[in-house]
Design a protein around this motif. Structure first.
Motif, PDB file in Angstrom:
ATOM      1  N   SER A  97      -7.029   3.313   6.126  1.00  0.00           N
ATOM      2  CA  SER A  97      -7.164   2.520   5.174  1.00  0.00           C
ATOM      3  C   SER A  97      -6.456   1.281   5.512  1.00  0.00           C
ATOM      4  CB  SER A  97      -6.199   3.387   3.874  1.00  0.00           C
ATOM      5  OG  SER A  97      -7.089   4.622   4.102  1.00  0.00           O
ATOM      6  N   TYR A  98      -6.809  -0.415   4.634  1.00  0.00           N
ATOM      7  CA  TYR A  98      -5.907  -1.025   4.874  1.00  0.00           C
ATOM      8  C   TYR A  98      -6.080  -2.091   3.620  1.00  0.00           C
ATOM      9  CZ  TYR A  98     -10.827  -3.792   4.852  1.00  0.00           C
ATOM     10  OH  TYR A  98     -11.927  -3.203   3.980  1.00  0.00           O
ATOM     11  N   ASP A  99      -4.727  -2.407   3.545  1.00  0.00           N
ATOM     12  CA  ASP A  99      -4.876  -3.624   1.713  1.00  0.00           C
ATOM     13  C   ASP A  99      -5.401  -4.373   1.559  1.00  0.00           C
ATOM     14  OD1 ASP A  99      -2.862  -1.432   0.575  1.00  0.00           O
ATOM     15  OD2 ASP A  99      -0.959  -3.030   1.099  1.00  0.00           O
ATOM     16  N   GLU A 100      -6.305  -5.512   0.311  1.00  0.00           N
ATOM     17  CA  GLU A 100      -6.644  -6.221  -0.007  1.00  0.00           C
ATOM     18  C   GLU A 100      -6.206  -6.950  -0.980  1.00  0.00           C
ATOM     19  OE1 GLU A 100     -11.647  -6.109   1.592  1.00  0.00           O
ATOM     20  OE2 GLU A 100     -10.383  -5.157  -0.085  1.00  0.00           O
ATOM     21  N   VAL A 101      -6.048  -8.044  -1.395  1.00  0.00           N
ATOM     22  CA  VAL A 101      -5.892  -9.441  -3.016  1.00  0.00           C
ATOM     23  C   VAL A 101      -6.689 -10.109  -3.067  1.00  0.00           C
ATOM     24  CG1 VAL A 101      -2.943  -8.842  -1.572  1.00  0.00           C
ATOM     25  CG2 VAL A 101      -4.817 -10.911  -1.165  1.00  0.00           C
ATOM     26  N   SER A 102      -6.537 -10.006  -4.295  1.00  0.00           N
ATOM     27  CA  SER A 102      -7.690 -10.569  -5.026  1.00  0.00           C
ATOM     28  C   SER A 102      -6.902 -12.144  -5.645  1.00  0.00           C
ATOM     29  CB  SER A 102      -8.017 -10.409  -6.603  1.00  0.00           C
ATOM     30  OG  SER A 102      -9.186 -11.055  -6.659  1.00  0.00           O
ATOM     31  N   ALA A 103      -6.662 -13.497  -4.470  1.00  0.00           N
ATOM     32  CA  ALA A 103      -6.133 -14.276  -5.330  1.00  0.00           C
ATOM     33  C   ALA A 103      -7.279 -15.718  -5.450  1.00  0.00           C
ATOM     34  CB  ALA A 103      -5.616 -14.364  -3.875  1.00  0.00           C
TER      35      ALA A 103
END
Length: 288
Positions: free
Chosen positions: A140-146
């Protein structure tokens, strides 16, 4: 029936659309025994068409059946006429053709048996083990919406931050001032992982809480950025069923190796050298 030539299939796109209203296209496509044409008394059925379409490339297979039907049927008619001409010429009794038949038969038998044997030997436990390996390789890994605003100078970026502090809309400022390709989308970069972006852009974006923007301009090789993070999410590995085909491919090598080992175990196999002399188990000639 003779199958559709893959090379001829490349012409399907435009031709199929032009022929989509032909009478054959209106016939039932649900009954595999439904006859769509006859050639000198030989039937061409929906099943024949389905087999021919299955041999096309993935993109052409996406074309609705009623659109490809006229062109495929036309090619099957041509194929049947060629087959009949070959039979009339007596090629079915030709020694070279018979040799090719036997080679094709051998290849089909090999593939059919091996495919079924693989299917029988692949167990749920093997797939579960393969899936656990997949999960370890794809954690699992994190993503951001920017969003971001890219400008040439630190001073301009600082001025834009002041406008944001005063209540300006980030997307509007990005559309008006950003020099990056995302300006037309209000600076929207979509979701990305930290490693997807150059530093310190990625590190800075992941240090922000959703809804917040950078208090100071951020410099990269492309210029000066103002960054707004809109959302953060965790991306988990695909569920097992979604990657089942990949898992099957992963365990096939092991299964095939075991199958080959079982077949060779106890089989009488003799190798011969260029001189016709038998070789021993290590591939070496008789030492006498």
């Amino acid at each position: 029936m003779t199958s559709l030539s893959p090379r001829r299939a490349l012409a399907l796109g435009a031709a199929a659309f032009a022929l989509a209203t032909a009478p054959a296209a209106a016939q039932s496509l649900t009954d595999p025994d439904h006859v769509v044409a006859t050639v000198n008394g030989t039937d061409i059925t929906v099943e024949d068409v389905q087999v021919a379409v299955s041999q096309l490339g993935p993109q052409l297979q996406q074309i609705p059946m009623e659109m490809v039907l006229p062109t495929v049927v036309d090619q099957l008619i041509t194929g049947e006429l060629i087959r009949e001409a070959a039979l009339e010429a007596g090629l079915d009794d030709d020694a070279e053709v018979q040799e090719q038949f036997e080679r094709a038969r051998t290849s089909i038998l090999q593939e059919a048996w091996l495919t079924r044997e693989i299917d029988e030997r692949i167990t749920d436990a093997m797939l579960e083990t393969a899936y656990q390996a997949y999960v370890e390789e794809n954690p699992s890994y994190d993503e951001v919406s920017a969003r971001h605003i890219l400008v040439e100078t630190e001073e301009e970026a600082a001025r834009l931050i002041e406008e944001l502090d005063a209540g300006a809309d980030f997307a509007t400022l990005a559309s008006e001032h950003s020099t990056g390709p995302s300006a037309a989308r209000g600076g929207d970069l979509g979701y990305f992982a930290e490693g997807d972006m150059v530093e310190p852009f990625g590190e800075t974006a992941f240090s922000l809480e959703p809804g917040s923007y950078t208090a100071e301009p951020v410099e990269t090789q492309f210029g000066w950025h103002v960054i707004l993070v809109e959302d953060r999410r965790t991306v988990d590995p695909e569920p097992m069923e979604a990657v089942r085909g990949q898992l099957v491919s992963r365990v096939q090598g092991e299964v095939v190796g075991q199958i080959v080992e079982d077949l060779r175990d106890g089989a009488e196999i003799q190798l011969f050298g260029p001189d016709g002399e038998p070789l021993d188990a290590e591939g070496e000639g008789d030492s006498q």
